[in-house]
Design an enzyme around this catalytic site. Sequence first.
Site, PDB file in Angstrom:
ATOM      1  N   ALA A 192     -30.278 125.215 -55.369  1.00 16.72           N
ATOM      2  CA  ALA A 192     -30.336 126.229 -56.417  1.00 16.72           C
ATOM      3  C   ALA A 192     -31.333 127.334 -56.066  1.00 16.72           C
ATOM      4  CB  ALA A 192     -30.692 125.573 -57.748  1.00 16.72           C
ATOM      5  N   GLY A 193     -32.534 126.965 -55.601  1.00 15.55           N
ATOM      6  CA  GLY A 193     -33.579 127.952 -55.333  1.00 15.55           C
ATOM      7  C   GLY A 193     -33.212 128.906 -54.209  1.00 15.55           C
TER       8      GLY A 193
ATOM      9  N   LYS B 139     -25.723 111.253 -68.726  1.00 16.11           N
ATOM     10  CA  LYS B 139     -26.384 111.320 -67.421  1.00 16.11           C
ATOM     11  C   LYS B 139     -26.407 109.913 -66.844  1.00 16.11           C
ATOM     12  CE  LYS B 139     -28.526 114.409 -64.806  1.00 16.11           C
ATOM     13  NZ  LYS B 139     -28.244 115.853 -64.734  1.00 16.11           N
TER      14      LYS B 139
HETATM   15  P1  NAD Z   1     -32.635 120.286 -54.018  1.00 19.49           P
HETATM   16  O1  NAD Z   1     -33.028 118.882 -53.760  1.00 19.49           O
HETATM   17  O2  NAD Z   1     -31.510 120.897 -53.248  1.00 19.49           O
HETATM   18  O3  NAD Z   1     -33.893 121.264 -53.790  1.00 19.49           O
HETATM   19  C1  NAD Z   1     -35.173 121.009 -54.233  1.00 19.49           C
HETATM   20  C2  NAD Z   1     -36.136 121.929 -53.481  1.00 19.49           C
HETATM   21  O4  NAD Z   1     -37.442 121.793 -54.044  1.00 19.49           O
HETATM   22  C3  NAD Z   1     -36.296 121.632 -51.994  1.00 19.49           C
HETATM   23  O5  NAD Z   1     -36.301 122.858 -51.278  1.00 19.49           O
HETATM   24  C4  NAD Z   1     -37.682 120.989 -51.894  1.00 19.49           C
HETATM   25  O6  NAD Z   1     -38.296 121.210 -50.643  1.00 19.49           O
HETATM   26  C5  NAD Z   1     -38.380 121.731 -53.004  1.00 19.49           C
HETATM   27  N1  NAD Z   1     -39.609 121.113 -53.457  1.00 19.49           N
HETATM   28  C6  NAD Z   1     -39.895 119.816 -53.665  1.00 19.49           C
HETATM   29  N2  NAD Z   1     -41.168 119.672 -54.027  1.00 19.49           N
HETATM   30  C7  NAD Z   1     -41.717 120.915 -54.073  1.00 19.49           C
HETATM   31  C8  NAD Z   1     -42.982 121.442 -54.366  1.00 19.49           C
HETATM   32  N3  NAD Z   1     -43.990 120.651 -54.696  1.00 19.49           N
HETATM   33  N4  NAD Z   1     -43.163 122.775 -54.298  1.00 19.49           N
HETATM   34  C9  NAD Z   1     -42.176 123.595 -53.949  1.00 19.49           C
HETATM   35  N5  NAD Z   1     -40.942 123.156 -53.672  1.00 19.49           N
HETATM   36  C10 NAD Z   1     -40.723 121.829 -53.714  1.00 19.49           C
HETATM   37  O7  NAD Z   1     -32.374 120.377 -55.585  1.00 19.49           O
HETATM   38  P2  NAD Z   1     -31.525 121.441 -56.407  1.00 19.49           P
HETATM   39  O8  NAD Z   1     -30.144 120.928 -56.574  1.00 19.49           O
HETATM   40  O9  NAD Z   1     -31.751 122.799 -55.854  1.00 19.49           O
HETATM   41  O10 NAD Z   1     -32.227 121.308 -57.851  1.00 19.49           O
HETATM   42  C11 NAD Z   1     -33.508 121.871 -58.098  1.00 19.49           C
HETATM   43  C12 NAD Z   1     -33.785 121.790 -59.592  1.00 19.49           C
HETATM   44  O11 NAD Z   1     -32.755 122.458 -60.294  1.00 19.49           O
HETATM   45  C13 NAD Z   1     -33.845 120.367 -60.164  1.00 19.49           C
HETATM   46  O12 NAD Z   1     -34.775 120.354 -61.224  1.00 19.49           O
HETATM   47  C14 NAD Z   1     -32.459 120.181 -60.725  1.00 19.49           C
HETATM   48  O13 NAD Z   1     -32.431 119.210 -61.751  1.00 19.49           O
HETATM   49  C15 NAD Z   1     -32.190 121.578 -61.238  1.00 19.49           C
HETATM   50  N6  NAD Z   1     -30.769 121.830 -61.399  1.00 19.49           N
HETATM   51  C16 NAD Z   1     -29.945 121.895 -60.301  1.00 19.49           C
HETATM   52  C17 NAD Z   1     -28.594 122.104 -60.489  1.00 19.49           C
HETATM   53  C18 NAD Z   1     -27.649 122.217 -59.320  1.00 19.49           C
HETATM   54  O14 NAD Z   1     -26.460 122.430 -59.572  1.00 19.49           O
HETATM   55  N7  NAD Z   1     -28.103 122.123 -58.077  1.00 19.49           N
HETATM   56  C19 NAD Z   1     -28.075 122.234 -61.795  1.00 19.49           C
HETATM   57  C20 NAD Z   1     -28.938 122.182 -62.889  1.00 19.49           C
HETATM   58  C21 NAD Z   1     -30.289 121.976 -62.662  1.00 19.49           C
END
Ligand code: NAD
Length: 409
Positions: free
Chosen positions: A218-219, A102
């Site tokens: 992701a969400g 990482k």
């Molecule tokens: P992102 O930055 O696109 O999205 C994060 C989301 O979380 C945003 O919508 C933000 O508004 C929201 N958020 C922040 N604080 C918050 C809170 N207090 N309550 C509710 N929502 C809140 O990030 P992502 O790429 O979607 O990644 C999200 C998670 O998934 C991270 O932990 C990341 O490490 C993990 N992850 C992502 C991937 C990927 O491919 N995108 C892969 C593995 C793991």
Amino acid sequence: MAAFEHFKQHVNSAARLLNLSDAERLALEKPDRILRANLTVKLDDGSTGTFPAYRVQFNNARGPYKGGIRFHPEADEDEVSALAAMMAVKCAVVGIPFGGAKGGVTVDPKKLSARERGALARAYVRAFADHLGPDIDIPAPDVYTTSETMAAMLDEYEQIVGTSAPAMITGKPLSIGGSLGRDTATADGALAVLDALLEDEKLDAVRLTASVQGAGNAGAQAARLLARRGAAVVALSDSSGTLADPAGIDVAAALAGKEAKKEFAAWGAVGGVGNVMETDARLFVPAALEEQLTADTVGALRAAYVLEIANGPTTPDADRTLFARGVTVVPDVLANAGGVTVSYFEWIQGRTGERWELDRVTDALAKTMKQAYREVAGFAKERGVSLRDAAYALALSRLIEAMRARGRV
Ligand code: NAD
């Protein structure tokens, strides 16, 4: 910080299940290499900025180091080391031939212009180029880095080595060798695991209620896919607030609203605002931040299933409480491994010059994720342990086998 300590606790539990010696356990807790540099970048106002940067190469017994690079004000050695370790575990859980790494730069990327971010990406590659490469260490995007960041990094790397090397980095734009399906791979993979779990439990997605924390990359895709399967997404949050409706929110409209207004709070048309973790839903999907389910918050969780798309959303003590309560937690190292799995498919395409069609990517991803779930769930059932302990135990047994084969332990 606690992130690496949490990893060690998971290793400890798994080491007991596997009857590993102390020497073997310690070998699994130690990064191979921690690289550090101070990156200097010419800023738009003519001054020079200096930013601490890290690359932690955790373990390459099963294949080249692999893992994303984040630009974040709180990125530090402990966090980057924990995430590197989790990458090694993740790749072993899904059985892809990569080790774990990482990277991180301690910087607030929101304070940088696009040009400054590009210069920082290039400075990162110049600092660590000797240790990167298609057969050495393959970066990818992470928090606040994007396919554009990867393009700048690949370009800088190819200028340094003087050859084309598309397999040295994944998460690239399609125009320079990115893979179809990479952008939605994490959520697609998580939902493939959920499908296998529901099948196991003889549950129908149509009767499922779900709350999703985080509507980012992701969400948002996870919420879309849940709705597509007929599940009622009763709560969906971002950092500004939670949209909630016990009958199920209109996910497509909610996400379009977020896109138009930037955040849910500014777009109050759907449902009310409540706490996403405490919502009455059968499934909780943390997809935002680490350490959401803790000793303090776990009592309020009403879900029977947790699908960890975020990295590290559950602390080890909350995890024990959930297991004792009979809540099924699909751990991050399994649930969110779809991203690195499609990165592996992108790496293969980079090495062979093939271009895979989207169907091939999505079929291979679903097959890999479901197979990994079945192996983990089988182990958990046989040994009477949580899916997290089972995932760590399976992964560490694969890692230790590779380390033994190489005479490293
Ligand atoms: P992102 O930055 O696109 O999205 C994060 C989301 O979380 C945003 O919508 C933000 O508004 C929201 N958020 C922040 N604080 C918050 C809170 N207090 N309550 C509710 N929502 C809140 O990030 P992502 O790429 O979607 O990644 C999200 C998670 O998934 C991270 O932990 C990341 O490490 C993990 N992850 C992502 C991937 C990927 O491919 N995108 C892969 C593995 C793991």
